[in-house]
Design an enzyme around this catalytic site. Structure first.
Site, PDB file in Angstrom:
ATOM      1  N   GLU A  32       9.607-110.669 -27.313  1.00 38.75           N
ATOM      2  CA  GLU A  32       9.373-111.238 -25.986  1.00 38.75           C
ATOM      3  C   GLU A  32       8.252-112.259 -26.125  1.00 38.75           C
ATOM      4  O   GLU A  32       7.126-111.897 -26.487  1.00 38.75           O
ATOM      5  CB  GLU A  32       8.932-110.157 -24.987  1.00 38.75           C
ATOM      6  N   HIS A 132       6.056-104.521 -12.001  1.00 44.54           N
ATOM      7  CA  HIS A 132       5.001-103.821 -12.755  1.00 44.54           C
ATOM      8  C   HIS A 132       3.918-103.369 -11.803  1.00 44.54           C
ATOM      9  O   HIS A 132       3.559-104.098 -10.881  1.00 44.54           O
ATOM     10  CB  HIS A 132       4.354-104.753 -13.787  1.00 44.54           C
ATOM     11  N   LYS A 158      14.039-103.960 -14.744  1.00 46.58           N
ATOM     12  CA  LYS A 158      12.863-103.492 -15.509  1.00 46.58           C
ATOM     13  C   LYS A 158      11.778-103.018 -14.549  1.00 46.58           C
ATOM     14  O   LYS A 158      11.341-103.777 -13.672  1.00 46.58           O
ATOM     15  CB  LYS A 158      12.291-104.617 -16.382  1.00 46.58           C
ATOM     16  N   LYS A 309      -5.463 -72.967 -23.947  1.00 41.68           N
ATOM     17  CA  LYS A 309      -4.944 -71.804 -24.692  1.00 41.68           C
ATOM     18  C   LYS A 309      -4.819 -70.557 -23.811  1.00 41.68           C
ATOM     19  O   LYS A 309      -3.869 -69.791 -23.957  1.00 41.68           O
ATOM     20  CB  LYS A 309      -5.842 -71.511 -25.898  1.00 41.68           C
ATOM     21  N   ASP A 350      -3.150 -69.046 -35.077  1.00 43.67           N
ATOM     22  CA  ASP A 350      -4.476 -69.272 -35.679  1.00 43.67           C
ATOM     23  C   ASP A 350      -4.925 -68.078 -36.522  1.00 43.67           C
ATOM     24  O   ASP A 350      -5.425 -68.241 -37.627  1.00 43.67           O
ATOM     25  CB  ASP A 350      -5.530 -69.515 -34.584  1.00 43.67           C
ATOM     26  N   ALA A 382     -12.336 -70.031 -31.733  1.00 42.42           N
ATOM     27  CA  ALA A 382     -11.809 -69.876 -33.093  1.00 42.42           C
ATOM     28  C   ALA A 382     -12.214 -68.507 -33.646  1.00 42.42           C
ATOM     29  O   ALA A 382     -11.414 -67.812 -34.287  1.00 42.42           O
ATOM     30  CB  ALA A 382     -12.335 -70.993 -33.991  1.00 42.42           C
TER      31      ALA A 382
HETATM   32  P1  NAP Z   1     -16.422 -72.865 -29.229  1.00 37.00           P
HETATM   33  O1  NAP Z   1     -15.501 -71.970 -28.494  1.00 37.00           O
HETATM   34  O2  NAP Z   1     -17.169 -73.904 -28.500  1.00 37.00           O
HETATM   35  O3  NAP Z   1     -17.496 -71.947 -30.023  1.00 37.00           O
HETATM   36  C1  NAP Z   1     -18.516 -72.514 -30.772  1.00 37.00           C
HETATM   37  C2  NAP Z   1     -19.351 -71.413 -31.434  1.00 37.00           C
HETATM   38  O4  NAP Z   1     -20.260 -72.061 -32.299  1.00 37.00           O
HETATM   39  C3  NAP Z   1     -20.137 -70.581 -30.442  1.00 37.00           C
HETATM   40  O5  NAP Z   1     -20.199 -69.268 -30.892  1.00 37.00           O
HETATM   41  C4  NAP Z   1     -21.525 -71.246 -30.495  1.00 37.00           C
HETATM   42  O6  NAP Z   1     -22.570 -70.344 -30.263  1.00 37.00           O
HETATM   43  C5  NAP Z   1     -21.586 -71.683 -31.924  1.00 37.00           C
HETATM   44  N1  NAP Z   1     -22.469 -72.842 -32.062  1.00 37.00           N
HETATM   45  C6  NAP Z   1     -22.320 -74.055 -31.509  1.00 37.00           C
HETATM   46  N2  NAP Z   1     -23.328 -74.863 -31.876  1.00 37.00           N
HETATM   47  C7  NAP Z   1     -24.157 -74.109 -32.648  1.00 37.00           C
HETATM   48  C8  NAP Z   1     -25.382 -74.390 -33.319  1.00 37.00           C
HETATM   49  N3  NAP Z   1     -25.946 -75.597 -33.240  1.00 37.00           N
HETATM   50  N4  NAP Z   1     -25.955 -73.401 -34.037  1.00 37.00           N
HETATM   51  C9  NAP Z   1     -25.398 -72.172 -34.114  1.00 37.00           C
HETATM   52  N5  NAP Z   1     -24.239 -71.861 -33.491  1.00 37.00           N
HETATM   53  C10 NAP Z   1     -23.630 -72.818 -32.763  1.00 37.00           C
HETATM   54  O7  NAP Z   1     -15.648 -73.659 -30.389  1.00 37.00           O
HETATM   55  P2  NAP Z   1     -14.312 -73.180 -31.164  1.00 37.00           P
HETATM   56  O8  NAP Z   1     -13.114 -73.645 -30.435  1.00 37.00           O
HETATM   57  O9  NAP Z   1     -14.445 -71.761 -31.487  1.00 37.00           O
HETATM   58  O10 NAP Z   1     -14.392 -74.089 -32.489  1.00 37.00           O
HETATM   59  C11 NAP Z   1     -15.379 -73.827 -33.471  1.00 37.00           C
HETATM   60  C12 NAP Z   1     -14.990 -74.505 -34.773  1.00 37.00           C
HETATM   61  O11 NAP Z   1     -13.749 -74.009 -35.253  1.00 37.00           O
HETATM   62  C13 NAP Z   1     -14.815 -76.004 -34.665  1.00 37.00           C
HETATM   63  O12 NAP Z   1     -15.663 -76.606 -35.594  1.00 37.00           O
HETATM   64  C14 NAP Z   1     -13.391 -76.287 -35.045  1.00 37.00           C
HETATM   65  O13 NAP Z   1     -13.283 -77.409 -35.892  1.00 37.00           O
HETATM   66  C15 NAP Z   1     -12.979 -75.058 -35.803  1.00 37.00           C
HETATM   67  N6  NAP Z   1     -11.542 -74.745 -35.645  1.00 37.00           N
HETATM   68  C16 NAP Z   1     -10.718 -74.959 -36.715  1.00 37.00           C
HETATM   69  C17 NAP Z   1      -9.365 -74.662 -36.626  1.00 37.00           C
HETATM   70  C18 NAP Z   1      -8.477 -74.908 -37.821  1.00 37.00           C
HETATM   71  O14 NAP Z   1      -7.260 -74.828 -37.680  1.00 37.00           O
HETATM   72  N7  NAP Z   1      -9.015 -75.189 -38.973  1.00 37.00           N
HETATM   73  C19 NAP Z   1      -8.828 -74.156 -35.432  1.00 37.00           C
HETATM   74  C20 NAP Z   1      -9.695 -73.950 -34.351  1.00 37.00           C
HETATM   75  C21 NAP Z   1     -11.046 -74.253 -34.469  1.00 37.00           C
HETATM   76  P3  NAP Z   1     -23.067 -69.941 -28.774  1.00 37.00           P
HETATM   77  O15 NAP Z   1     -22.199 -68.799 -28.358  1.00 37.00           O
HETATM   78  O16 NAP Z   1     -24.491 -69.563 -28.987  1.00 37.00           O
HETATM   79  O17 NAP Z   1     -22.899 -71.163 -27.931  1.00 37.00           O
END
Ligand code: NAP
Length: 536
Positions: A32, A132, A158, A309, A350, A382
């Site tokens: 286009e 549009h 369109k 979730k 997971d 997680a």
């Molecule tokens: P979330 O629900 O936000 O939980 C985060 C956790 O980390 C909480 O327990 C938090 O503690 C703690 N945290 C955060 N900042 C912190 C710090 N500065 N110092 C100490 N502890 C800290 O997150 P999520 O969904 O569980 O994800 C967490 C991680 O899992 C991510 O990095 C993600 O990449 C990974 N993950 C990977 C997969 C995979 O397939 N590989 C799948 C899912 C998740 P508080 O309770 O004190 O806030």
């Protein structure tokens, strides 16, 4: 066959023709030429159409319809005459319905330049009437479509509007399904991608794809490479099943490259799309219901991520579907599967992915996890899945979390065994004697790649890593975190988050297709996507 059209904003004849040649090389069917900026030079229109390497649409879009042309309709009339003056003619002229209705001169000249769809002349140029809306779905959308359908000179209808949610795509598909003239119905913006990728499934006349991101002429327009390579445009047809990743935001999800590569490698006629749904349950419910009930869409499943979730469990429960018992226990599901009979299943891949990642690294079966001491760092989403999985296998799980209360609450939910789950404060981590460590915090995740949950030196230095110990970081961006690098140097068995990510995707693929997942293809697709840059 639905055509793939590349829009080219014309700055000069040479550059436009070079871009058109690139579009042809990449497999476009049509270009286009947007003449908005060269409307004062009708000779450019003649030259471009004459030399175009592909059949073309000629458009000069006014500012009031989202384009860049600011002149009067009379100037456009000259441009259209010039575009049709050479030996070769444009396949289509595109004119806005509003301008066509308003300008008697435009209607008169177009009647001389284009063929009537009901026969007669043989000018080889058809008229696209277009409407549009770059802000929302216009209230009079259906009236506009009806007006285009009724106009004898109009060969192609369109309509393009900014989608308010994923549901607007379904209206675009309905319009295509009901059309009795060739139709283009596209949604713009972050919610509109499905209408563009699935245009062929619903027999649209064409869809648009830009040469590169900078060359897009509408928000949400994919690039030619994305459409051809990521979404496998040439393989999609009316039978193609639709899957996607539901979350908010999902723009940077790694799941589309993995699952689309998997479908391709396994020869499965399916496509996998990003599906952004705003955070509230009502949005989730309304969108999922509409997509599931759309009769010819073939929506057969989804990966579900933050913040939906828990919503997935509630939705499947409300619709009387099946919920995997451990997903119910975890309180979150990441996979929706739609059975052949339309029945819904919510499951969680997971926890199984985390278990399998550790078992593979240690070359053991799940039953051999019983009695092992596993430290889980973090108590968020997680961590819940990981704790549930290891507890179900009889491991002794110690949850270390910054907020001790949260760790205690999580531990309490899994006191019934078969494993033992306890909570411990974060500062006790350096003295622990577990044999498997699983980081479920974001410490070390891009862009904070210098962070680590376990400093190797200084106050609070972690002493427990060494040969025989497993260090598993659920973070996959970057592929190797600082913590894993240091644990590897200390002789640990290390497991990157990519292993868990690939295995949870594999669990989804197997539920959806009934076949083994092409793990190596998943790994390659994820590596390739991550290697484009740490923020990719
Ligand atoms: P979330 O629900 O936000 O939980 C985060 C956790 O980390 C909480 O327990 C938090 O503690 C703690 N945290 C955060 N900042 C912190 C710090 N500065 N110092 C100490 N502890 C800290 O997150 P999520 O969904 O569980 O994800 C967490 C991680 O899992 C991510 O990095 C993600 O990449 C990974 N993950 C990977 C997969 C995979 O397939 N590989 C799948 C899912 C998740 P508080 O309770 O004190 O806030």
């Amino acid at each position: 066959m639905t055509a793939l059209a590349v829009p080219i904003m014309v700055h000069s004849v040479e550059r436009a023709l070079a871009d058109a040649a690139r579009a042809a090389e990449f497999g476009a069917d049509l270009v286009e030429y947007r003449l908005d900026r060269v409307a004062d030079d009708p000779s450019a229109a003649t030259a471009i159409v004459e030399a175009s390497p592909l059949p073309c649409i000629v458009t000069c879009r006014p500012v009031w319809e989202g384009g860049e042309f600011e002149g009067p309709d009379g100037q456009r009339v000259e441009l259209f005459r010039a575009a049709c003056a050479g030996a070769r003619r444009p396949a289509y002229l595109d004119v806005e319905l509003a301008a066509f209705r308003r300008s008697a001169e435009l209607r008169r000249v177009l009647a001389e330049l284009v063929d009537r769809p009901d026969g007669g002349s043989q000018r080889d140029t058809g008229l696209i009437l277009s409407a549009h809306d770059f802000t929302t779905r216009p209230a009079d959308l259906l009236q506009r479509v009806a007006a285009m359908a009724d106009e004898p000179l109009c060969r192609v209808i369109k309509v393009a509007w900014r989608a308010r949610s994923l549901r607007d795509n379904l209206e675009a598909f309905e319009l295509l399904g009901q059309a009795y003239k060739p139709t283009i119905a596209l949604c713009m913006g972050e919610f509109g991608l499905a209408s563009r990728v699935l245009a062929g499934k619903f027999h649209a006349l064409l869809t648009f794809a830009s040469l590169d991101e900078q060359a897009a002429t509408a928000p949400g327009q994919p690039t030619l490479t994305e459409l051809k390579t990521l979404y496998r445009w040439d393989r999609l047809d009316a039978q193609t099943r639709v899957y996607g990743v539901v979350g908010y935001p999902v723009g940077h999800s790694m799941s589309p490259p993995i699952h689309n590569a998997g479908f391709d490698a396994a020869g499965v006629n399916a496509v996998y799309l990003p599906m952004p749904i705003p955070p509230e349950y009502e949005h989730f419910k309304a969108t999922m219901t509409a997509w599931l009930e759309a009769p010819t869409l073939g929506f057969r499943g989804a990966s579900v991520t933050i913040p939906h979730k828990e919503h997935l469990l509630r939705f499947v429960r409300e619709r009387g579907g099946r919920i995997e018992p451990l997903a119910e226990r975890i309180g979150a599901a990441n996979t929706l599967t739609v059975g052949e009979d339309g029945g819904l299943e919510a499951s969680n891949t997971d926890y199984a992915a985390a278990l399998d990642a550790v078992c593979e690294a240690l070359s053991i079966g799940r039953e051999q996890l019983a009695g092992r001491r596993v430290a889980v760092l973090g108590a968020g989403g997680a961590a819940r899945a990981v704790v549930a999985g290891f507890a179900a296998c009889g491991a002794t799980v110690v949850i270390y979390n910054r907020t001790l209360e949260r760790a205690k609450r999580l531990a309490k939910e899994f006191t019934e065994g078969p494993g033992k789950v306890v909570a411990a404060s974060w500062d006790k981590l350096c003295d622990t004697c577990c044999e498997v460590f699983i980081n479920c915090t974001p410490l070390g995740m891009y862009p904070n790649v210098d962070q680590t949950p376990m400093p190797s030196e200084g106050e609070g230095a972690f002493r427990g890593v060494g040969p025989g110990v497993v260090a598993f970081d659920t973070i996959y961006n970057p592929m190797e975190t600082r913590w894993l690098r240091e644990a590897r140097a200390a002789g640990c068995v290390t497991i990157p988050g990519t292993a868990m990510f690939v295995l949870q995707a594999a669990g989804q693929f197997e539920r959806w297709t009934g076949r083994d997942a092409p793990i190596e293809i998943f790994e390659r697709a994820l590596r390739e996507r991550l290697s484009r840059g740490p923020s990719a």
